[in-house]
Write a protein that holds these residues in place. Structure first.
Motif, PDB file in Angstrom:
ATOM      1  N   PHE A 198       0.629  -0.822   0.064  1.00 46.70           N
ATOM      2  CA  PHE A 198      -0.446   0.440   0.275  1.00 46.70           C
ATOM      3  C   PHE A 198       0.468   0.950  -0.337  1.00 46.70           C
ATOM      4  O   PHE A 198       0.368   1.941  -0.631  1.00 46.70           O
ATOM      5  N   LYS A 225       1.308   4.030  -3.001  1.00 41.38           N
ATOM      6  CA  LYS A 225       0.968   5.358  -2.897  1.00 41.38           C
ATOM      7  C   LYS A 225       1.953   6.488  -3.851  1.00 41.38           C
ATOM      8  O   LYS A 225       2.439   7.631  -3.823  1.00 41.38           O
ATOM      9  N   THR A 268      -3.971  -2.155  -6.456  1.00 45.11           N
ATOM     10  CA  THR A 268      -4.543  -1.643  -5.864  1.00 45.11           C
ATOM     11  C   THR A 268      -4.689   0.620  -6.085  1.00 45.11           C
ATOM     12  O   THR A 268      -4.952   0.445  -6.587  1.00 45.11           O
ATOM     13  N   THR A 269      -3.671   0.017  -5.241  1.00 49.34           N
ATOM     14  CA  THR A 269      -3.467   1.590  -4.423  1.00 49.34           C
ATOM     15  C   THR A 269      -2.417   2.076  -5.541  1.00 49.34           C
ATOM     16  O   THR A 269      -3.514   3.402  -6.138  1.00 49.34           O
ATOM     17  N   LEU A 291      -6.615   1.507   5.272  1.00 50.70           N
ATOM     18  CA  LEU A 291      -7.123   1.729   3.875  1.00 50.70           C
ATOM     19  C   LEU A 291      -8.756   2.773   3.771  1.00 50.70           C
ATOM     20  O   LEU A 291      -8.631   3.316   2.297  1.00 50.70           O
ATOM     21  N   TRP A 303      -7.697   6.018   3.600  1.00 55.09           N
ATOM     22  CA  TRP A 303      -7.277   6.828   2.279  1.00 55.09           C
ATOM     23  C   TRP A 303      -7.783   6.648   1.069  1.00 55.09           C
ATOM     24  O   TRP A 303      -7.919   7.413   0.369  1.00 55.09           O
ATOM     25  N   PHE A 304      -8.956   5.411   0.802  1.00 57.74           N
ATOM     26  CA  PHE A 304      -9.359   4.996  -0.146  1.00 57.74           C
ATOM     27  C   PHE A 304     -10.233   5.953  -0.142  1.00 57.74           C
ATOM     28  O   PHE A 304     -11.428   6.302  -1.179  1.00 57.74           O
TER      29      PHE A 304
END
Length: 328
Positions: A64, A68, A136-137, A170, A173-174
């Motif tokens: 993660f 970023k 994903t991130t 998570l 952030w998402f």
């Protein structure tokens, strides 16, 4: 053999270096020495390095944190290609077409919900936590960089377990719900995002990068499966209106005549593939929309044309079929 671009490996090493951490020499050297070429690293050694980074940095969400920091150069030509697309829909088309150039470690599947798009990533490794977190991130970070910080997915799902604190980090952030122990690794987002113009639109750059990517793909996949590519692109369309052979050929960066010839070699044609996709969407659309709206969403200019085609497909009328669906 499943592999990733060496840029993926280098991004891990650079991040560890910024943290003041030097991984054991055998981890990095092993990955490099086992690369299939000067540009690729095996998935196994990439995953090993990610897990090593998580251990040394004491970051359970190492992938993660790495995602970023994503930059276009980490994806090579594909990164710059995505940033030069006109909108998210075109970017997804490019990713489906050229993703194997930078990472042959999983397959992306696009699903259409009512007002949403769901991107599922089927990875080729059971030890996937850090790898999936990174991808994903990175995907969300890249879209935010292009569309703006206001962008947020509707839901993120992971197949692996996460602690309460990890999920909270998570989710913050998402800025959406994060589900663990799910059946698929997925990103769900609004269909409305597909057509928002990218602020970095550069048509000249886009065309140049397409040519570079297409040549590299042809070199790697001389017998590429165009039928599969067309099917994937049709499924990626939020709506089939205005979807014709010319549009799909353009998405595959070839002329309609070339597309027609390649599909013929695979004993099919565009109309057959479009018809299959239209039929696969009928049940859902008829339970959510009127017959006229369904015809429009499937790309028919007139309801009468849809009715005529429908009778050939199912030997009944759309109205009778719809009534049976609604009774279930």
């Amino acid at each position: 053999m499943a592999s990733v671009s060496i840029a993926y490996l280098q991004s891990v090493l650079h991040y560890l270096h910024d943290l003041g951490i030097e991984p054991p020499a055998h981890n990095a050297n092993m990955a490099l020495s086992n690369s299939d070429s000067a540009h690729e690293v095996t998935m196994e050694h990439y995953v090993d390095l990610l897990n090593c980074g998580a251990l040394l940095s004491e970051q359970s969400l190492f992938g993660f944190e790495l995602g970023k920091r994503i930059q276009a150069k980490d994806y090579g030509v594909l990164g710059y290609l995505v940033e030069s697309c006109e909108n998210l829909e075109q970017a997804i088309e490019a990713l489906i077409r050229f993703d194997s150039l930078v990472a042959d470690i999983g397959e992306t599947e696009v699903s259409h919900l009512d007002q949403q798009i769901q991107l599922d990533w089927h990875v080729k490794s059971d030890d996937c936590k850090q790898m999936v977190l990174r991808n994903t991130t990175a995907w969300v970070a890249t879209v935010r960089k292009i569309l703006g910080e206001h962008y947020q997915p509707d839901e993120i799902t992971f197949t692996f377990n996460l602690s309460h604190n990890e999920r909270l980090t998570l989710s913050n952030w998402f800025n959406c719900n994060v589900t663990t122990n799910a059946i698929k690794n997925s990103i769900v987002f609004s269909k409305a995002l597909l057509s928002i113009p990218f602020t970095s639109e550069n048509k000249a750059m886009f065309q140049a990068l397409i040519q570079v990517s297409e040549k590299e793909l042809q070199a790697r996949q001389p017998n590429e499966n165009i039928k599969e590519q067309v099917i994937l692109l049709l499924k990626a369309k939020s709506s089939l209106k205005h979807c014709d052979q010319n549009r799909i050929a353009a998405a595959l960066f070839m002329s309609p005549r070339t597309l027609q010839r390649k599909l013929k070699h695979q004993n099919t044609n565009f109309i057959e593939l479009l018809t299959d996709e239209r039929k696969s969407r009928v049940d859902f659309l008829l339970t959510q929309h009127t017959i006229a709206e369904t015809a429009y969403e499937l790309g028919f200019h007139e309801q009468s044309s849809f009715t005529h085609a429908f009778k050939k497909w199912f030997s009944t009328t759309p109205l009778r079929y719809q009534k049976l669906l609604l009774k279930k």
